[in-house]
Write an enzyme that holds these catalytic residues in place. Sequence first.
Site, PDB file in Angstrom:
ATOM      1  N   LYS A 212       0.843  -1.192   0.000  1.00 35.87           N
ATOM      2  CA  LYS A 212       0.000   0.000   0.000  1.00 35.87           C
ATOM      3  C   LYS A 212       0.882   1.248   0.000  1.00 35.87           C
ATOM      4  CE  LYS A 212      -3.811   2.157   2.573  1.00 35.87           C
ATOM      5  NZ  LYS A 212      -4.714   2.030   3.748  1.00 35.87           N
TER       6      LYS A 212
ATOM      7  N   SER B  61      -9.234   1.735   2.287  1.00 38.13           N
ATOM      8  CA  SER B  61      -8.373   2.584   1.494  1.00 38.13           C
ATOM      9  C   SER B  61      -7.206   1.828   0.854  1.00 38.13           C
ATOM     10  CB  SER B  61      -7.820   3.717   2.370  1.00 38.13           C
ATOM     11  OG  SER B  61      -7.054   3.195   3.444  1.00 38.13           O
TER      12      SER B  61
ATOM     13  N   SER C 290      -9.842  -0.738   6.391  1.00 43.73           N
ATOM     14  CA  SER C 290      -9.206  -0.540   5.092  1.00 43.73           C
ATOM     15  C   SER C 290      -8.440  -1.723   4.533  1.00 43.73           C
ATOM     16  CB  SER C 290      -8.282   0.687   5.152  1.00 43.73           C
ATOM     17  OG  SER C 290      -9.045   1.857   5.275  1.00 43.73           O
TER      18      SER C 290
END
Length: 586
Positions: free
Chosen positions: A110, A193, A237
């Site tokens: 990420k 996210s 997330s």
Amino acid sequence: MAPSTPENGLDKAAFKDLVATFGFQMTPQDEADYFALVKGMEDEVHEVETLPAYIDPRLVPSVATPVSARTYSVPDKSDNPLNAWSHRFTLKDDAAVATGILAGRTVALKDNISVAGIPLTLGTHPYQLSTSPDMPYPVPSIDAPIVTRLVESGGVILGTSTCENYCMSGLSDTSATGPVENPWLKGYAAGGSSSGSGALLAISAVKKWHQKRSLPLDEGQLAEGVDLAIGCDQGGSIRFPVAYSGVYGLKPTHGLVPYTGIGSLHPICDYAGPMATSISDVALLLSAIAGYDGIDPRATPETPLRKNVPAYHTLLEAAIAEKQASGGWTPTTAGKGLRVGLLKEGLALPKLDPNVAAVVRAAAAKFERLGATVVDVSAPLHSKGGAIWTATMRGAAADVFLASKAPDLPAFTTTEVAAPALTQEWFDIMTKSSPMVVTAALGSAYMSDTARFPHRYRSKAMAHLAQLRAAYDAILADVDVLLLPVTPSVGPPHTIKAAGETGNVSALAMYELNLGVSDNTAPFNVTGHPALAMPGGWAPAATSEGSGESKKLPVGIQLVGKHHDEVGVLLAASIWEVAGLGLDEE
């Protein structure tokens, strides 16, 4: 120590103004004394500021790929049709690839995880984070411990994955580079996210699913994916992307995986964790990244040192093998001895799609067919979990995720990420891209005003956090795992069709769409329990504007376990899949 000057430090006039804010009356001698004492504090702060930058030796970049040899690229749209990649590069240790437990498996990180020599974007716009006018994004000088561990374990890191703007969205259309597409259905949310990580994993799942059924698929609309991914989870997330995209992800026990060198929302809710296309790979990846790094204040006395980390994949294999040896690994016996608690409040969300509820209830029935005991359980405070999440940290969250405020306990926080200037231009950009970020900035400023919200407000919230944790613990003393939905629906259509184009959707509607999906996930971020999201079935997708026939998207189910019982959670999930994979439930 060098004294401050009136131009850049405290002078007597400024000190008088400071005293006036308290309403104190001072004698001339007291005023002189306290001025000298406060100025001395300021001088010491400036003294430390003049020291050369320091990098903890544990964060020195991996020498397997020296920083000088780390080249990267921003992928072309044709090579990145899902917009799931942020930057492409290769980071590996050939010797570890040959011997490590990951054995050459490909990994995406990420894009809030520090990799030395690689731009760090946090999903936001150029020059919002950079301390240099010549650099659109900051370039870290450290490798987060999780990066070093992946390389040492034989993983091949292929790049950073797109994440949502400042990691503040449960959907996947707020990134500065535009929406991340759901690999199952373009135009729909892939979940955020950690949106790019979920989408890149799901590419292989989509291909295998279509191949198994001899169904046509335009693979050019998917491009290259990865075997494994790292996500980060502050309110769901990791779990949102895997639920929406039909793969697997674990939010571990709080502090089990070090968060050092990773963009934070607030230490109380920060997690990094494994994402994969199978339960066994989740366990394998957890083995590679878990354990205290000697730095992260999120660790607890129960967090194992790196050298003492259990081999989660081996323990899971052994537990399964024991059941197999006794003939107890069949679609009617695998669940014997397992107790599952179906959480009443998890199925009582006001906006829960009945189709999602049906998948979760079917999952409970499947556990029963496998021989498990399923009981209805209740934690009334679960319905207040989102409010507790807000009250425990919102007053300080903007200082952390916008300004990189270090934790109050000893930690290492990069100084290479700048706080954005909250100008009118910033407001206009962020209102179009992610009203959630503007709301966080305004809300934190308001809630941090101790005249309105004395510290007792947060103290009371922390007490209720302990109450919520105890409520789950009490249930988990009688059952092995809790079962509940991840999200209230399958992935909805994108609201933002292209970067920064919100159309006529209000800021309030955007906020509710993006952060209104966390009622069943955020509570476990503040209580610290491990939570696994996995595919449970399918439900009809909401018909997007101008589309024709209704299609289906994956539904995620969530299993929550006792603190540090990751193996128990993974075993319960493995038991459930003995009777068939969730995406086989068509």
